[in-house]
Design a protein around this motif. Sequence first.
Motif, mmCIF file in Angstrom:
data_model
loop_
_atom_site.group_PDB
_atom_site.id
_atom_site.type_symbol
_atom_site.label_atom_id
_atom_site.label_comp_id
_atom_site.label_asym_id
_atom_site.label_seq_id
_atom_site.Cartn_x
_atom_site.Cartn_y
_atom_site.Cartn_z
ATOM 1 N N UNK A 106 12.346 9.848 1.025
ATOM 2 C CA UNK A 106 12.319 9.403 -0.355
ATOM 3 C C UNK A 106 10.971 9.728 -0.953
ATOM 4 N N UNK A 107 9.947 9.025 -0.486
ATOM 5 C CA UNK A 107 8.579 9.304 -0.927
ATOM 6 C C UNK A 107 7.969 10.466 -0.152
ATOM 7 N N UNK A 108 8.481 10.705 1.037
ATOM 8 C CA UNK A 108 7.912 11.738 1.900
ATOM 9 C C UNK A 108 6.867 11.214 2.867
ATOM 10 N N UNK A 109 6.632 9.898 2.844
ATOM 11 C CA UNK A 109 5.600 9.310 3.702
ATOM 12 C C UNK A 109 5.912 9.533 5.179
ATOM 13 N N UNK A 132 0.762 -1.249 0.000
ATOM 14 C CA UNK A 132 0.000 0.000 0.000
ATOM 15 C C UNK A 132 0.787 1.290 0.000
ATOM 16 N N UNK A 133 2.069 1.249 0.365
ATOM 17 C CA UNK A 133 2.863 2.466 0.358
ATOM 18 C C UNK A 133 2.273 3.554 1.238
ATOM 19 N N UNK A 140 1.152 1.797 7.731
ATOM 20 C CA UNK A 140 2.523 2.254 7.514
ATOM 21 C C UNK A 140 2.703 3.670 8.069
ATOM 22 N N UNK A 141 1.777 4.556 7.761
ATOM 23 C CA UNK A 141 1.924 5.944 8.207
ATOM 24 C C UNK A 141 1.823 6.050 9.730
ATOM 25 N N UNK A 142 0.845 5.398 10.317
ATOM 26 C CA UNK A 142 0.681 5.498 11.768
ATOM 27 C C UNK A 142 1.823 4.795 12.499
ATOM 28 N N UNK A 143 2.370 3.753 11.875
ATOM 29 C CA UNK A 143 3.542 3.101 12.462
ATOM 30 C C UNK A 143 4.731 4.045 12.512
ATOM 31 N N UNK A 144 4.994 4.728 11.390
ATOM 32 C CA UNK A 144 6.086 5.698 11.363
ATOM 33 C C UNK A 144 5.788 6.893 12.265
#
Length: 413
Positions: free
Chosen positions: A232-235, A198-199, A205-209
């Motif tokens: 890189x992606x800015x996520x 899902x990127x 992924x976002x909440x983990x980071x």
Amino acid sequence: MDKYRLICPKCGKTYGKYDMVCPTDGTLLRTEYSKTRFKPCDLPGIWKFYNWLPVEGIIKKGTGKTLTYRSEDLAEKVGLEKLYISFNGYWPEKGAFMKTCSFKDLESYPTMQRVIEQEEKNTMVVASAGNTARAFAHVSSITDLPLLLVVPENAIEKLWIPAGSTSSICVATVQGDYYDAISIASHITEKEGFVPEGGAKNVARRDGMGTVMLDATLTMKSLPDHYFQAVGSGTGGIAAWEAAMRLKEDGRYGDELPQLHLAQNLPCAPLIQLHESVAVDPKCPEGMYDTVLFNRKPPYEVGGGVRDALEATEGDFYGITNEEAEEARLLFEELEGIDIMNSAAVATAALIKAVRDTKVSRSDIIMLNITGGGVKKALKELATIRLEPDVVVSPDDSEAPAKIIQKTKDKFE
């Protein structure tokens, strides 16, 4: 009441727990938690922040979390009074136990937990330039969830994990760059039996980071004034912004969002080019300090993406040369006493540049996200194994996705 729901921050509609974008305009869905007051849990590793992770259970084994501490030597050297370092890696003397040495661990655990909760028998497909692949492979070896890694050939040297089973992992090497790996992986996930991770669209992924911001705020007892990270992606920048909004809503940690300072490696900096309305070079040049910081199509313009995060926080971008990054790496390692990844060196260089250009004040609360470190220590102290390619394909081969699919099925059957 459910633990969380996914909403579109633009139209306000609620969607299913495993949806990713608003079908109306493609805006990234955002997690809204029933517990709006930040309360850490007595759980191991990243699960300390379970209340603000989009999962209903946990994977206990092998998990780590961010270590945040107040810098003394580096802070004095660059001229800052309140510099906090959020270290993501392996540094047991300090209490950091991410065995794959990257904050990508923070993405992989909640993402794989959600796969478990969906009770599907599909193979997760991860395209990676190295660190993400290592993190997901580690969790796959623990959970035995089937995983297909699609990586560019220059990432193979980064594919090591703590010793364990590799029977659930298939590695496909693409004789091209990261974008070629992403392109082939996207074709594979269109086929039955395979699902994408899902990127940036994946809230896990976002909440983990975002737990990096949570951990730092706990240590600092307030939101930072400034947040520095190489992207890189800015996520990771999006994740920090979203976590900061939740902490602001809590009301106990300040009423101002931290300013995002995001760094990329020159000369190949797609996010900076997009930000400056310059055409993005589709090819990653040779000689980048860190190729993981290159993503041809980052989530910049999408609703809830990097542009929105920068505008909301009055943030800024920094272009960092190889020479600046190397000087910053040597300085950090000398003063803080631990090796760091090249991407973290780029972030450190951005901090040094911001101080020099007076974009931050001496008395500001500064948070530096060291996204990876302790590799030398981990490889010396831990039992590790290297992942070897199961199949090698050319990006020009129209049959590449089919070849990878067949090899994956052969390995897992």
